[in-house]
Design an enzyme around this catalytic site. Sequence first.
Site, mmCIF file in Angstrom:
data_model
loop_
_atom_site.group_PDB
_atom_site.id
_atom_site.type_symbol
_atom_site.label_atom_id
_atom_site.label_comp_id
_atom_site.label_asym_id
_atom_site.label_seq_id
_atom_site.Cartn_x
_atom_site.Cartn_y
_atom_site.Cartn_z
ATOM 1 N N HIS A 78 74.373 54.229 58.047
ATOM 2 C CA HIS A 78 73.426 54.151 56.934
ATOM 3 C C HIS A 78 72.742 52.791 56.919
ATOM 4 O O HIS A 78 73.336 51.774 57.298
ATOM 5 C CB HIS A 78 74.117 54.415 55.598
ATOM 6 C CG HIS A 78 75.171 53.420 55.214
ATOM 7 N ND1 HIS A 78 74.904 52.294 54.452
ATOM 8 C CD2 HIS A 78 76.502 53.379 55.467
ATOM 9 C CE1 HIS A 78 76.013 51.620 54.258
ATOM 10 N NE2 HIS A 78 77.011 52.247 54.855
ATOM 11 N N ASP A 80 71.068 51.497 54.049
ATOM 12 C CA ASP A 80 70.996 50.823 52.749
ATOM 13 C C ASP A 80 72.162 49.846 52.604
ATOM 14 O O ASP A 80 73.157 49.926 53.337
ATOM 15 C CB ASP A 80 71.021 51.833 51.608
ATOM 16 C CG ASP A 80 72.356 52.554 51.471
ATOM 17 O OD1 ASP A 80 72.874 53.034 52.506
ATOM 18 O OD2 ASP A 80 72.890 52.650 50.349
ATOM 19 N N ASP A 141 77.622 46.155 56.578
ATOM 20 C CA ASP A 141 77.863 47.510 56.077
ATOM 21 C C ASP A 141 76.524 48.089 55.643
ATOM 22 O O ASP A 141 76.084 47.847 54.529
ATOM 23 C CB ASP A 141 78.848 47.441 54.911
ATOM 24 C CG ASP A 141 79.170 48.779 54.296
ATOM 25 O OD1 ASP A 141 78.847 49.806 54.911
ATOM 26 O OD2 ASP A 141 79.733 48.805 53.183
ATOM 27 N N GLU A 175 73.713 55.647 51.169
ATOM 28 C CA GLU A 175 75.150 55.917 51.299
ATOM 29 C C GLU A 175 75.949 55.132 50.286
ATOM 30 O O GLU A 175 76.954 55.621 49.761
ATOM 31 C CB GLU A 175 75.617 55.574 52.718
ATOM 32 C CG GLU A 175 77.036 56.011 53.049
ATOM 33 C CD GLU A 175 78.100 54.956 52.749
ATOM 34 O OE1 GLU A 175 79.299 55.254 52.923
ATOM 35 O OE2 GLU A 175 77.725 53.822 52.347
ATOM 36 N N GLU A 176 75.501 53.913 50.000
ATOM 37 C CA GLU A 176 76.266 53.030 49.117
ATOM 38 C C GLU A 176 76.316 53.532 47.671
ATOM 39 O O GLU A 176 77.155 53.089 46.891
ATOM 40 C CB GLU A 176 75.684 51.613 49.153
ATOM 41 C CG GLU A 176 75.835 50.902 50.495
ATOM 42 C CD GLU A 176 77.273 50.557 50.840
ATOM 43 O OE1 GLU A 176 78.174 50.880 50.052
ATOM 44 O OE2 GLU A 176 77.499 49.970 51.906
ATOM 45 N N ASP A 198 81.111 53.101 60.650
ATOM 46 C CA ASP A 198 81.024 52.512 59.308
ATOM 47 C C ASP A 198 82.359 51.922 58.857
ATOM 48 O O ASP A 198 82.578 51.707 57.667
ATOM 49 C CB ASP A 198 80.558 53.588 58.320
ATOM 50 C CG ASP A 198 80.060 53.025 57.003
ATOM 51 O OD1 ASP A 198 79.765 51.809 56.945
ATOM 52 O OD2 ASP A 198 79.971 53.790 56.028
ATOM 53 N N HIS A 384 80.159 43.951 50.700
ATOM 54 C CA HIS A 384 79.606 43.986 49.339
ATOM 55 C C HIS A 384 79.694 42.648 48.614
ATOM 56 O O HIS A 384 79.689 42.609 47.381
ATOM 57 C CB HIS A 384 80.301 45.059 48.474
ATOM 58 C CG HIS A 384 80.172 46.445 49.007
ATOM 59 N ND1 HIS A 384 80.595 47.560 48.297
ATOM 60 C CD2 HIS A 384 79.670 46.919 50.176
ATOM 61 C CE1 HIS A 384 80.354 48.656 49.027
ATOM 62 N NE2 HIS A 384 79.798 48.274 50.165
#
Length: 415
Positions: A78, A80, A141, A175-176, A198, A384
Amino acid sequence: MQHIINRFISYVTVDTESDPESTTTPSTAKQWDLANKLVEELKAIGLQDVSIDDKAYIQATLPSNVEHEVPAIGFVSHFDTSPDFSGANVKPQIVTNYDGGDIVLNKDLNIILSPKYFDDLKQYKGQTLITTDGTTLLGADDKAGITEIVTAMEYLIQHPEIKHGTIKVGFTPDEEIGRGADFFDVEKFGCEWAYTMDGSQIGELEYENFNAAGVKLTFKGKSVHPGYAKGKMINSMLLANKFISKLPKDEVPEKTSGYEGFFHVNDIQGSLEETHVQLIIRDHNLKKFEKRKKFVEEVVKKMNKKYARKFGEDIVDLKITDQYYNMKEKVKPVMFIVDIAEQAMKELDIKPLIKPIRGGTDGSRLSYMGLPCPNIFAGGHNFHGKYEYVPVESMVKATEVIVKIAEITAERYKK
């Protein structure tokens, strides 16, 4: 290695933060910036049937170069980044020949990435790390995963002596925020199985993840002048606090690991009249997962019953929404796809770390959509947040794993 560094930096410096409050797909217009860039890059390296739909889902094909029939396989990531921390104006820092000590991310703000707190750093002494500057997340990520997939496809195109079947590439938005698989066209993808790139540290190989639910509660109060409030005022914030106090105090993210599930209160906003609480429920075991949801329902039921006579209506509104399920149920019948990935790692002298995901990936939902999809490491750590980093050597190894999986799969089906 420099080629991977350059590619990765070109991706992470594009802001693609998703927005859970948005109703569009992708949830933020800026995700298109990287999506369109990826489309052009996939074409440039020589992939075929490169497409992007009106929701920014990208697919591309590397045709088979063998005469015998091989199942089409896919690799998915992903583009995003998490809304938990800013992804704007990412300024990556490169630490060469890491000495094993503290890394000053931002001298002015006194932000330090230290192995005393993040002990995983110790295993990367002597390697090249890419970190943040302490003011944003990095975006490994899952832009590390995208980097690895694109680089692996480029390598296979440049080395036709490596035999492989048809390989499909899929890149997703959002995805997040739990929507990465919402509009993924599994039928068009046309694969018998796939792998999400991932995961985190080198060697991770995962085919189990949480069952997940989101919970939204609204607590209703009654505002009365505090001097004359006896027997009349109901403080919604205190009601919310009473509910939270009923949750098992040791069943929270910061006190659980492995297969242990949890309740996680992740947002609370309120006033005397009305308070909103959000939490997530996670458990690998489906029966325990259902029991956790039932527990929340029972607590709310008791609170509503207690205040029914005084309030005249339910004092708490509850909404529980299932988000995704444990992909183990869909992967177990085709465990050979995990075996192939494990074999690829071993042939590359990577120790496989087979363990449950304490979270979810696009792969968990894709597995329930008919595309069994284990998860493989992408190399990053501390996702994150401002302490996120990725060892370049791990990205190189992940790229090699993709190539090796393609090679092993083709050989497996050779007559």
